[in-house]
Design a protein around this motif. Sequence first.
Motif, PDB file in Angstrom:
ATOM      1  N   GLU A  70       2.849  12.916 -12.982  1.00 16.95           N
ATOM      2  CA  GLU A  70       3.927  13.070 -13.966  1.00 16.95           C
ATOM      3  C   GLU A  70       5.216  13.570 -13.331  1.00 16.95           C
ATOM      4  O   GLU A  70       6.309  13.142 -13.696  1.00 16.95           O
ATOM      5  CB  GLU A  70       3.476  14.034 -15.075  1.00 16.95           C
ATOM      6  CG  GLU A  70       2.427  13.439 -15.999  1.00 16.95           C
ATOM      7  CD  GLU A  70       2.121  14.367 -17.165  1.00 16.95           C
ATOM      8  OE1 GLU A  70       2.862  15.370 -17.339  1.00 16.95           O
ATOM      9  OE2 GLU A  70       1.162  14.091 -17.909  1.00 16.95           O
ATOM     10  N   GLN A  71       5.117  14.488 -12.380  1.00 17.48           N
ATOM     11  CA  GLN A  71       6.312  15.097 -11.806  1.00 17.48           C
ATOM     12  C   GLN A  71       6.962  14.222 -10.728  1.00 17.48           C
ATOM     13  O   GLN A  71       8.174  14.015 -10.727  1.00 17.48           O
ATOM     14  CB  GLN A  71       5.970  16.468 -11.215  1.00 17.48           C
ATOM     15  CG  GLN A  71       7.185  17.175 -10.599  1.00 17.48           C
ATOM     16  CD  GLN A  71       6.850  18.569 -10.098  1.00 17.48           C
ATOM     17  OE1 GLN A  71       5.737  19.054 -10.283  1.00 17.48           O
ATOM     18  NE2 GLN A  71       7.822  19.234  -9.479  1.00 17.48           N
ATOM     19  N   TRP A  72       6.141  13.691  -9.798  1.00 22.17           N
ATOM     20  CA  TRP A  72       6.667  12.997  -8.618  1.00 22.17           C
ATOM     21  C   TRP A  72       6.578  11.474  -8.709  1.00 22.17           C
ATOM     22  O   TRP A  72       7.027  10.781  -7.801  1.00 22.17           O
ATOM     23  CB  TRP A  72       5.923  13.468  -7.365  1.00 22.17           C
ATOM     24  CG  TRP A  72       6.051  14.939  -7.128  1.00 22.17           C
ATOM     25  CD1 TRP A  72       5.095  15.883  -7.338  1.00 22.17           C
ATOM     26  CD2 TRP A  72       7.212  15.643  -6.685  1.00 22.17           C
ATOM     27  NE1 TRP A  72       5.565  17.134  -7.036  1.00 22.17           N
ATOM     28  CE2 TRP A  72       6.877  17.010  -6.620  1.00 22.17           C
ATOM     29  CE3 TRP A  72       8.504  15.252  -6.328  1.00 22.17           C
ATOM     30  CZ2 TRP A  72       7.789  17.978  -6.221  1.00 22.17           C
ATOM     31  CZ3 TRP A  72       9.406  16.227  -5.918  1.00 22.17           C
ATOM     32  CH2 TRP A  72       9.053  17.563  -5.867  1.00 22.17           C
ATOM     33  N   GLY A  73       6.002  10.964  -9.775  1.00 24.06           N
ATOM     34  CA  GLY A  73       5.803   9.511  -9.876  1.00 24.06           C
ATOM     35  C   GLY A  73       4.471   9.116  -9.292  1.00 24.06           C
ATOM     36  O   GLY A  73       3.595   8.595  -9.978  1.00 24.06           O
ATOM     37  N   GLU A  74       4.314   9.400  -8.003  1.00 25.90           N
ATOM     38  CA  GLU A  74       3.039   9.192  -7.315  1.00 25.90           C
ATOM     39  C   GLU A  74       2.874  10.279  -6.266  1.00 25.90           C
ATOM     40  O   GLU A  74       3.859  10.799  -5.720  1.00 25.90           O
ATOM     41  CB  GLU A  74       2.986   7.822  -6.623  1.00 25.90           C
ATOM     42  CG  GLU A  74       2.833   6.627  -7.553  1.00 25.90           C
ATOM     43  CD  GLU A  74       2.781   5.328  -6.778  1.00 25.90           C
ATOM     44  OE1 GLU A  74       1.725   4.667  -6.798  1.00 25.90           O
ATOM     45  OE2 GLU A  74       3.807   4.980  -6.154  1.00 25.90           O
ATOM     46  N   VAL A  75       1.626  10.608  -5.980  1.00 30.46           N
ATOM     47  CA  VAL A  75       1.303  11.528  -4.884  1.00 30.46           C
ATOM     48  C   VAL A  75       0.135  10.941  -4.101  1.00 30.46           C
ATOM     49  O   VAL A  75      -0.590  10.065  -4.585  1.00 30.46           O
ATOM     50  CB  VAL A  75       0.945  12.942  -5.389  1.00 30.46           C
ATOM     51  CG1 VAL A  75       2.140  13.605  -6.031  1.00 30.46           C
ATOM     52  CG2 VAL A  75      -0.229  12.878  -6.365  1.00 30.46           C
ATOM     53  N   GLY A  76      -0.060  11.437  -2.890  1.00 32.20           N
ATOM     54  CA  GLY A  76      -1.114  10.901  -2.039  1.00 32.20           C
ATOM     55  C   GLY A  76      -2.445  11.604  -2.219  1.00 32.20           C
ATOM     56  O   GLY A  76      -2.507  12.806  -2.474  1.00 32.20           O
ATOM     57  N   GLN A 131       0.821  -1.206   0.000  1.00 33.03           N
ATOM     58  CA  GLN A 131       0.000   0.000   0.000  1.00 33.03           C
ATOM     59  C   GLN A 131       0.856   1.257   0.000  1.00 33.03           C
ATOM     60  O   GLN A 131       0.353   2.357  -0.167  1.00 33.03           O
ATOM     61  CB  GLN A 131      -0.938   0.013   1.217  1.00 33.03           C
ATOM     62  CG  GLN A 131      -2.098  -0.950   1.103  1.00 33.03           C
ATOM     63  CD  GLN A 131      -2.927  -1.018   2.365  1.00 33.03           C
ATOM     64  OE1 GLN A 131      -2.640  -0.332   3.348  1.00 33.03           O
ATOM     65  NE2 GLN A 131      -3.953  -1.858   2.362  1.00 33.03           N
ATOM     66  N   SER A 132       2.147   1.080   0.225  1.00 31.60           N
ATOM     67  CA  SER A 132       3.034   2.240   0.192  1.00 31.60           C
ATOM     68  C   SER A 132       3.154   2.739  -1.245  1.00 31.60           C
ATOM     69  O   SER A 132       2.910   2.000  -2.200  1.00 31.60           O
ATOM     70  CB  SER A 132       4.412   1.864   0.745  1.00 31.60           C
ATOM     71  OG  SER A 132       5.071   0.961  -0.127  1.00 31.60           O
ATOM     72  N   TYR A 133       3.511   4.000  -1.380  1.00 29.65           N
ATOM     73  CA  TYR A 133       3.745   4.549  -2.709  1.00 29.65           C
ATOM     74  C   TYR A 133       5.032   5.377  -2.668  1.00 29.65           C
ATOM     75  O   TYR A 133       5.498   5.785  -1.590  1.00 29.65           O
ATOM     76  CB  TYR A 133       2.552   5.373  -3.197  1.00 29.65           C
ATOM     77  CG  TYR A 133       2.139   6.518  -2.299  1.00 29.65           C
ATOM     78  CD1 TYR A 133       2.633   7.801  -2.507  1.00 29.65           C
ATOM     79  CD2 TYR A 133       1.246   6.316  -1.255  1.00 29.65           C
ATOM     80  CE1 TYR A 133       2.250   8.851  -1.707  1.00 29.65           C
ATOM     81  CE2 TYR A 133       0.853   7.362  -0.437  1.00 29.65           C
ATOM     82  CZ  TYR A 133       1.365   8.633  -0.669  1.00 29.65           C
ATOM     83  OH  TYR A 133       0.992   9.679   0.149  1.00 29.65           O
ATOM     84  N   ILE A 134       5.616   5.576  -3.827  1.00 31.81           N
ATOM     85  CA  ILE A 134       6.897   6.282  -3.909  1.00 31.81           C
ATOM     86  C   ILE A 134       6.667   7.639  -4.555  1.00 31.81           C
ATOM     87  O   ILE A 134       6.231   7.740  -5.699  1.00 31.81           O
ATOM     88  CB  ILE A 134       7.921   5.469  -4.721  1.00 31.81           C
ATOM     89  CG1 ILE A 134       8.159   4.106  -4.047  1.00 31.81           C
ATOM     90  CG2 ILE A 134       9.239   6.233  -4.836  1.00 31.81           C
ATOM     91  CD1 ILE A 134       9.063   3.183  -4.833  1.00 31.81           C
ATOM     92  N   SER A 135       6.954   8.682  -3.789  1.00 22.43           N
ATOM     93  CA  SER A 135       6.776  10.053  -4.275  1.00 22.43           C
ATOM     94  C   SER A 135       8.129  10.753  -4.248  1.00 22.43           C
ATOM     95  O   SER A 135       8.731  10.912  -3.180  1.00 22.43           O
ATOM     96  CB  SER A 135       5.783  10.804  -3.393  1.00 22.43           C
ATOM     97  OG  SER A 135       5.517  12.084  -3.934  1.00 22.43           O
ATOM     98  N   GLY A 136       8.629  11.116  -5.411  1.00 20.07           N
ATOM     99  CA  GLY A 136       9.936  11.753  -5.485  1.00 20.07           C
ATOM    100  C   GLY A 136      11.055  10.865  -4.980  1.00 20.07           C
ATOM    101  O   GLY A 136      12.040  11.346  -4.419  1.00 20.07           O
ATOM    102  N   GLY A 137      10.906   9.552  -5.158  1.00 18.89           N
ATOM    103  CA  GLY A 137      11.935   8.611  -4.754  1.00 18.89           C
ATOM    104  C   GLY A 137      11.879   8.199  -3.296  1.00 18.89           C
ATOM    105  O   GLY A 137      12.739   7.441  -2.827  1.00 18.89           O
ATOM    106  N   VAL A 138      10.859   8.657  -2.539  1.00 28.11           N
ATOM    107  CA  VAL A 138      10.739   8.358  -1.111  1.00 28.11           C
ATOM    108  C   VAL A 138       9.531   7.453  -0.868  1.00 28.11           C
ATOM    109  O   VAL A 138       8.428   7.729  -1.370  1.00 28.11           O
ATOM    110  CB  VAL A 138      10.602   9.652  -0.283  1.00 28.11           C
ATOM    111  CG1 VAL A 138      10.480   9.319   1.200  1.00 28.11           C
ATOM    112  CG2 VAL A 138      11.795  10.569  -0.532  1.00 28.11           C
TER     113      VAL A 138
END
Length: 505
Positions: free
Chosen positions: A433-439, A398-405
């Motif tokens: 598009e910018q961060w990969g994923e966001v919440g 369920q985790s997601y990666i935003s800006g590599g984190v």
Amino acid sequence: MNYFDWIGKWAEYTPDKVAVAAADDSLSYTFRELHEASLKVENSLRKEFGVKEKDRLPVLAQHSPQFLILFLAAQRMGAILVPLNYRSSAFEIQYYIEDIDPKLLFADVELFQNKLGEIKQKIDLPVISLKALFESAEKFSSNTSPSNIEPDRPVFIFYTSGTTGKPKGVLYTNRMLFWNSLNTSVQLEITSGDYTLNALPPYHTSGWNVLLLPMLHRGARVDFMSRFKAKKVLNYIENKQISLFLAIPTMLRMMVKNKNFQNFKNSNLRYMVVGGENLSIPIIDAWAEKGIMLRQGYGLTEAGPCITSLHHHDALWKKGSIGKPNFYVDYKIVNEQNEEVGVNEPGEFCIHGNIVTPGYWNNSTYTYQKIRDRWLHTGDIVRMDADGFMYVIGRKNQSYISGGVNIFPLEIEQVLVKRELVKEAAVIGVDDEQWGEVGVAFVEKNSITSEAEILKELKRYLASYKIPREIIFLDSLPKSGIGKIDRNKLKNDYNHLKNEKRNIV
């Protein structure tokens, strides 16, 4: 000696003691009556319906003493009980049935008549009513020697919804049942004098293996309530000598909100056992004010399910913890390289031992993915503090990666719920598009909480990159059959909800 025939032993020790009863009517069984009824049903299954060892027996019914008797009969003869989720659609139930390939289906025909009609249109399968089964059982004698119960023989298949793909059928064996019962009865201090009300459904392992079967193993009493109703449960606990009660957070919230809670008085309840999802501090405090501590814990269908437990004496000073690992549980917390982590470092919770499933029904690929080198990789990310208490941080998938984190939704949700900003919350990751994923946060709003207040409070407790980009308010969050928030549905509905522009920040 048959170590797994607990009811048979209690029928010898305390034959006239009430073992189970129905809270909805006057039906009850002593241990002797329970034992004899299960022997009769076993004979009926064999001789009238042609059931054999290893046959799968799907059941579409609410929980009841009769459901328990069917389980006892199936356990003795080596058949595998498959409790079906009666909240599922006919299409979903069709999948379960086709997956296990049974000879017949047992059901509460009157209660689920419409759903059964839909199922019959798709599957040619004999449907036997529980009423007909028990009427048939009365033709048979109970004067037969019980079958020997084999330790590694599956006794249940529980279907889990999972987060990807189709539901998986978890095999649950007699060995798992025995060791889980030992874990539970020791940790919860269950005695033959205890008395519980079971208000959980039969299609989830909690409805069997958290209190029901461990209580019967100890010779205690269990009453069944076919459907949870907050007012009825409060009255039952108050007026009966209920000493232990199992609930999920949704049930506890409904009970606190019920107008009868204000005047509720506790006379005999030692504590409540709670698990399933995040529990807010206000709910913990509301029950504490009534003199009732909540024993939070961690479990999963594939192991136990009773893995950890927070002792009720620690409930207030270790709020939010799932406690410490139970007896007879081997565990480790590992990083991505499968190396054990240190104190307060996050890692995946892995379990090994007699309480772990041998695998998934008809799905060896998934079994090999989850159980590696005899260790079950739970997919849950936890940390352990310096005192040995564990905390769930989130689900690995369920985790997601935003800006590599890596971002774990539970960390955000806990701030929202524990600070009473919202009633319920669920955070998911969506493509960006910018961060990969966001919440994106889906919340059930408190009447006095504004969007600005929510964001302000989140910024106080979380790094900026963890703040959800969007907050979507819903009247209520969708739930699964056991009361957990249905994240898959939220993810699937996200674009539709966004387009409706329902209070998106």
